[in-house]
Write a protein that holds these residues in place. Structure first.
Motif, mmCIF file in Angstrom:
data_model
loop_
_atom_site.group_PDB
_atom_site.id
_atom_site.type_symbol
_atom_site.label_atom_id
_atom_site.label_comp_id
_atom_site.label_asym_id
_atom_site.label_seq_id
_atom_site.Cartn_x
_atom_site.Cartn_y
_atom_site.Cartn_z
ATOM 1 N N ALA A 1 -39.343 19.290 31.384
ATOM 2 C CA ALA A 1 -38.336 20.203 30.826
ATOM 3 C C ALA A 1 -38.576 21.649 31.268
ATOM 4 O O ALA A 1 -37.628 22.317 31.696
ATOM 5 C CB ALA A 1 -38.296 20.102 29.304
ATOM 6 N N PRO A 2 -39.810 22.159 31.221
ATOM 7 C CA PRO A 2 -40.025 23.525 31.695
ATOM 8 C C PRO A 2 -39.714 23.715 33.183
ATOM 9 O O PRO A 2 -39.470 24.832 33.621
ATOM 10 C CB PRO A 2 -41.513 23.780 31.425
ATOM 11 C CG PRO A 2 -41.874 22.837 30.340
ATOM 12 C CD PRO A 2 -41.014 21.625 30.564
ATOM 13 N N ALA A 3 -39.714 22.628 33.963
ATOM 14 C CA ALA A 3 -39.448 22.722 35.402
ATOM 15 C C ALA A 3 -37.953 22.828 35.714
ATOM 16 O O ALA A 3 -37.574 23.144 36.836
ATOM 17 C CB ALA A 3 -40.036 21.515 36.124
ATOM 18 N N VAL A 4 -37.094 22.552 34.740
ATOM 19 C CA VAL A 4 -35.650 22.586 34.969
ATOM 20 C C VAL A 4 -35.228 24.003 35.350
ATOM 21 O O VAL A 4 -35.511 24.964 34.657
ATOM 22 C CB VAL A 4 -34.866 22.107 33.727
ATOM 23 C CG1 VAL A 4 -33.366 22.326 33.918
ATOM 24 C CG2 VAL A 4 -35.162 20.643 33.458
ATOM 25 N N GLY A 5 -34.546 24.100 36.472
ATOM 26 C CA GLY A 5 -34.003 25.375 36.911
ATOM 27 C C GLY A 5 -34.997 26.321 37.547
ATOM 28 O O GLY A 5 -34.607 27.334 38.116
ATOM 29 N N LYS A 6 -36.286 26.019 37.499
ATOM 30 C CA LYS A 6 -37.284 26.890 38.113
ATOM 31 C C LYS A 6 -37.155 26.802 39.637
ATOM 32 O O LYS A 6 -36.737 25.794 40.182
ATOM 33 C CB LYS A 6 -38.709 26.491 37.712
ATOM 34 C CG LYS A 6 -38.968 26.540 36.227
ATOM 35 C CD LYS A 6 -39.199 27.943 35.761
ATOM 36 C CE LYS A 6 -39.636 27.911 34.309
ATOM 37 N NZ LYS A 6 -39.191 28.965 33.512
ATOM 38 N N GLN A 7 -37.532 27.881 40.296
ATOM 39 C CA GLN A 7 -37.473 27.907 41.750
ATOM 40 C C GLN A 7 -38.296 26.744 42.313
ATOM 41 O O GLN A 7 -39.417 26.495 41.883
ATOM 42 C CB GLN A 7 -38.017 29.227 42.265
ATOM 43 C CG GLN A 7 -37.819 29.409 43.743
ATOM 44 C CD GLN A 7 -38.282 30.779 44.209
ATOM 45 O OE1 GLN A 7 -38.879 31.525 43.465
ATOM 46 N NE2 GLN A 7 -37.995 31.089 45.457
ATOM 47 N N LEU A 8 -37.718 26.030 43.243
ATOM 48 C CA LEU A 8 -38.350 24.880 43.905
ATOM 49 C C LEU A 8 -38.652 23.723 42.953
ATOM 50 O O LEU A 8 -39.501 22.894 43.224
ATOM 51 C CB LEU A 8 -39.641 25.299 44.621
ATOM 52 C CG LEU A 8 -39.499 26.372 45.691
ATOM 53 C CD1 LEU A 8 -40.875 26.795 46.192
ATOM 54 C CD2 LEU A 8 -38.644 25.898 46.847
ATOM 55 N N ALA A 9 -37.984 23.671 41.819
ATOM 56 C CA ALA A 9 -38.254 22.583 40.872
ATOM 57 C C ALA A 9 -37.028 21.667 40.770
ATOM 58 O O ALA A 9 -36.563 21.172 41.778
ATOM 59 C CB ALA A 9 -38.660 23.150 39.523
ATOM 60 N N LEU A 10 -36.523 21.456 39.549
ATOM 61 C CA LEU A 10 -35.446 20.485 39.335
ATOM 62 C C LEU A 10 -34.129 21.175 38.991
ATOM 63 O O LEU A 10 -34.087 22.031 38.112
ATOM 64 C CB LEU A 10 -35.850 19.532 38.211
ATOM 65 C CG LEU A 10 -37.194 18.826 38.407
ATOM 66 C CD1 LEU A 10 -37.559 18.023 37.174
ATOM 67 C CD2 LEU A 10 -37.161 17.940 39.637
ATOM 68 N N LYS A 11 -33.067 20.739 39.666
ATOM 69 C CA LYS A 11 -31.749 21.334 39.447
ATOM 70 C C LYS A 11 -30.727 20.231 39.151
ATOM 71 O O LYS A 11 -30.820 19.142 39.699
ATOM 72 C CB LYS A 11 -31.342 22.138 40.666
ATOM 73 C CG LYS A 11 -32.296 23.309 40.922
ATOM 74 C CD LYS A 11 -31.939 24.085 42.146
ATOM 75 C CE LYS A 11 -32.844 25.259 42.404
ATOM 76 N NZ LYS A 11 -34.171 25.243 41.935
ATOM 77 N N PRO A 12 -29.752 20.511 38.277
ATOM 78 C CA PRO A 12 -28.764 19.487 37.897
ATOM 79 C C PRO A 12 -27.982 18.893 39.064
ATOM 80 O O PRO A 12 -27.493 17.777 38.972
ATOM 81 C CB PRO A 12 -27.827 20.231 36.941
ATOM 82 C CG PRO A 12 -28.635 21.361 36.415
ATOM 83 C CD PRO A 12 -29.563 21.757 37.526
ATOM 84 N N SER A 13 -27.868 19.614 40.177
ATOM 85 C CA SER A 13 -27.094 19.119 41.318
ATOM 86 C C SER A 13 -27.860 18.060 42.126
ATOM 87 O O SER A 13 -27.270 17.368 42.953
ATOM 88 C CB SER A 13 -26.717 20.284 42.230
ATOM 89 O OG SER A 13 -27.899 20.939 42.693
ATOM 90 N N GLN A 14 -29.145 17.917 41.877
ATOM 91 C CA GLN A 14 -29.969 16.983 42.645
ATOM 92 C C GLN A 14 -29.904 15.557 42.089
ATOM 93 O O GLN A 14 -29.692 15.356 40.904
ATOM 94 C CB GLN A 14 -31.435 17.426 42.614
ATOM 95 C CG GLN A 14 -31.696 18.764 43.264
ATOM 96 C CD GLN A 14 -33.118 19.234 43.026
ATOM 97 O OE1 GLN A 14 -33.590 19.263 41.899
ATOM 98 N NE2 GLN A 14 -33.795 19.620 44.100
ATOM 99 N N THR A 15 -30.125 14.609 42.982
ATOM 100 C CA THR A 15 -30.386 13.239 42.560
ATOM 101 C C THR A 15 -31.896 13.140 42.432
ATOM 102 O O THR A 15 -32.622 13.488 43.371
ATOM 103 C CB THR A 15 -29.865 12.223 43.593
ATOM 104 O OG1 THR A 15 -28.444 12.369 43.688
ATOM 105 C CG2 THR A 15 -30.213 10.796 43.186
#
Length: 164
Positions: free
Chosen positions: A95-109
């Motif tokens: 959860a803390p990685a969501v949206g962080k640079q080089l982490a997890l983004k909603p547009s990714q599979t």
């Protein structure tokens, strides 16, 4: 001699109470493990799972996805599934990685995996439920099943495969 008898008696009492504590701890651990597995099964029902064969197919097709190992660092050191867009993010840090640079983004599979597929299902469920991610999957059976099916993993020693 009297002191020796007292010491032996104290040791016996201590050992008996330790065994009782261990039995209680074992029972509590079993109850917690049962609840954890039940919650994991519930998470698996509401998230999308992917089999090892499907994941291999995606890899051969060079699909665009992020492979995330949610195991703890010591587990990751034992070996990971090889993929060009790989991240190791412990389950509690997803959860803390969501949206962080080089982490997890909603547009990714995103395909999560762990040892058996429970923690990864939790991670997928969390991103779906709380962050609105749509394309999240967990690897059914985790890296344990991956290895049982004869697929390779990589670690500091190189690429490894279980002999059948």
């Amino acid at each position: 001699m009297k002191n020796l008898f007292k010491m032996v008696a104290i040791l016996v009492i201590a050992a008996l109470s330790l065994n009782a504590a261990n039995a209680k701890d074992a029972k509590l651990k079993a109850e917690m493990m049962s609840a954890w597995k039940a919650q994991g099964a519930a998470a698996q029902k509401v998230t999308k799972g992917i089999t090892d064969k499907e994941l291999i197919k995606w890899m051969k097709e060079d699909r665009d996805f992020v492979l995330v190992d949610v195991r703890e660092p010591k587990e990751v050191a034992a070996g990971t599934i090889l993929w060009m867009d790989f991240k190791a993010i412990p389950r509690g840090m997803v959860a803390p990685a969501v949206g962080k640079q080089l982490a997890l983004k909603p547009s990714q599979t995103i395909v999560f995996y762990c040892k058996f597929g429970i923690r990864s299902a939790y991670a997928a469920q969390e991103l779906q439920k709380f962050y609105g991610f749509k394309n999240v999957y967990y690897l059914k059976g985790g890296i344990t099943n991956w290895l049982k099916q004869g697929h390779e993993i990589s670690n500091l020693l190189g690429e490894l495969k279980l002999a059948k």
